[in-house]
Design a protein around this motif. Structure first.
Motif, PDB file in Angstrom:
ATOM      1  N   UNK A 183      -0.265   9.328   5.272  1.00  0.00           N
ATOM      2  CA  UNK A 183       0.374   9.629   6.555  1.00  0.00           C
ATOM      3  C   UNK A 183      -0.596   9.624   7.726  1.00  0.00           C
ATOM      4  N   UNK A 184      -1.790  10.157   7.524  1.00  0.00           N
ATOM      5  CA  UNK A 184      -2.708  10.355   8.644  1.00  0.00           C
ATOM      6  C   UNK A 184      -3.789   9.291   8.778  1.00  0.00           C
ATOM      7  N   UNK A 185      -4.100   8.572   7.713  1.00  0.00           N
ATOM      8  CA  UNK A 185      -5.201   7.608   7.776  1.00  0.00           C
ATOM      9  C   UNK A 185      -5.000   6.536   8.844  1.00  0.00           C
ATOM     10  N   UNK A 186      -3.801   6.001   9.015  1.00  0.00           N
ATOM     11  CA  UNK A 186      -3.662   4.996  10.074  1.00  0.00           C
ATOM     12  C   UNK A 186      -3.858   5.549  11.487  1.00  0.00           C
ATOM     13  N   UNK A 187      -3.642   6.845  11.675  1.00  0.00           N
ATOM     14  CA  UNK A 187      -3.746   7.413  13.018  1.00  0.00           C
ATOM     15  C   UNK A 187      -5.114   8.020  13.304  1.00  0.00           C
ATOM     16  N   UNK A 188      -5.909   8.300  12.258  1.00  0.00           N
ATOM     17  CA  UNK A 188      -7.222   8.900  12.469  1.00  0.00           C
ATOM     18  C   UNK A 188      -8.283   7.827  12.678  1.00  0.00           C
ATOM     19  N   UNK A 219      -4.559  17.167  -5.252  1.00  0.00           N
ATOM     20  CA  UNK A 219      -4.868  15.741  -5.198  1.00  0.00           C
ATOM     21  C   UNK A 219      -3.666  14.944  -4.689  1.00  0.00           C
ATOM     22  N   UNK A 220      -2.464  15.379  -5.029  1.00  0.00           N
ATOM     23  CA  UNK A 220      -1.276  14.743  -4.490  1.00  0.00           C
ATOM     24  C   UNK A 220      -1.146  14.959  -2.991  1.00  0.00           C
ATOM     25  N   UNK A 221      -1.492  16.167  -2.531  1.00  0.00           N
ATOM     26  CA  UNK A 221      -1.480  16.451  -1.103  1.00  0.00           C
ATOM     27  C   UNK A 221      -2.501  15.578  -0.382  1.00  0.00           C
ATOM     28  N   UNK A 222      -3.673  15.406  -0.990  1.00  0.00           N
ATOM     29  CA  UNK A 222      -4.682  14.531  -0.393  1.00  0.00           C
ATOM     30  C   UNK A 222      -4.162  13.102  -0.260  1.00  0.00           C
ATOM     31  N   UNK A 223      -3.491  12.626  -1.293  1.00  0.00           N
ATOM     32  CA  UNK A 223      -2.945  11.276  -1.247  1.00  0.00           C
ATOM     33  C   UNK A 223      -1.866  11.166  -0.168  1.00  0.00           C
ATOM     34  N   UNK A 276       0.830  -1.206   0.000  1.00  0.00           N
ATOM     35  CA  UNK A 276       0.000   0.000   0.000  1.00  0.00           C
ATOM     36  C   UNK A 276       0.865   1.256   0.000  1.00  0.00           C
ATOM     37  N   UNK A 277       1.949   1.242   0.736  1.00  0.00           N
ATOM     38  CA  UNK A 277       2.854   2.395   0.771  1.00  0.00           C
ATOM     39  C   UNK A 277       3.479   2.611  -0.607  1.00  0.00           C
ATOM     40  N   UNK A 278       3.868   1.530  -1.259  1.00  0.00           N
ATOM     41  CA  UNK A 278       4.443   1.629  -2.596  1.00  0.00           C
ATOM     42  C   UNK A 278       3.437   2.202  -3.591  1.00  0.00           C
ATOM     43  N   UNK A 279       2.202   1.725  -3.539  1.00  0.00           N
ATOM     44  CA  UNK A 279       1.178   2.219  -4.459  1.00  0.00           C
ATOM     45  C   UNK A 279       0.795   3.667  -4.157  1.00  0.00           C
ATOM     46  N   UNK A 280       0.733   4.023  -2.883  1.00  0.00           N
ATOM     47  CA  UNK A 280       0.460   5.422  -2.534  1.00  0.00           C
ATOM     48  C   UNK A 280       1.557   6.344  -3.060  1.00  0.00           C
ATOM     49  N   UNK A 281       2.793   5.909  -2.971  1.00  0.00           N
ATOM     50  CA  UNK A 281       3.899   6.702  -3.504  1.00  0.00           C
ATOM     51  C   UNK A 281       3.840   6.829  -5.017  1.00  0.00           C
ATOM     52  N   UNK A 282       3.447   5.755  -5.694  1.00  0.00           N
ATOM     53  CA  UNK A 282       3.339   5.801  -7.157  1.00  0.00           C
ATOM     54  C   UNK A 282       2.222   6.744  -7.597  1.00  0.00           C
TER      55      UNK A 282
END
Length: 91
Positions: A52-57, A43-47, A3-9
């Motif tokens: 970064x924040x989804x796991x903590x929210x 949209x890149x900022x949203x991604x 998931x981290x790899x795909x989010x970065x892509x």
């Protein structure tokens, strides 16, 4: 890990699109390209914020992240509307 790899892509693709439209803006000085570049940056900022924040929210506050994406889509719609409105005045 995948998931981290795909989010970065996806982030890289959004920023590549933003740079693509920025290049056209610098060549033509057309506001449409500048606003598209800004929208893809948002949209890149949203991604990035989602990664970064989804796991903590908690689930109740996660929907606030989509306000950034909504702003980007509204910016695209506004840019298209502005471009069409400007075309009618020139005739």
């Amino acid at each position: 890990m995948m998931k981290i790899l795909l989010d970065g892509a996806v982030l890289m693709a959004y920023l590549a699109c933003a740079l693509f439209f920025l290049r056209f803006y610098l060549q033509s000085k057309d506001r449409l390209f500048a606003l598209f570049s800004l929208a893809f940056t948002l949209m890149g900022v949203h991604n990035l914020l989602g990664a970064l924040l989804a796991p903590t929210l908690d689930a109740e506050r996660l929907h606030y992240l989509y306000v950034v994406r909504l702003m980007a889509y509204l910016l695209i719609l506004g840019a298209i509307w502005d471009k069409n409105r400007a075309g009618r005045q020139a005739r």
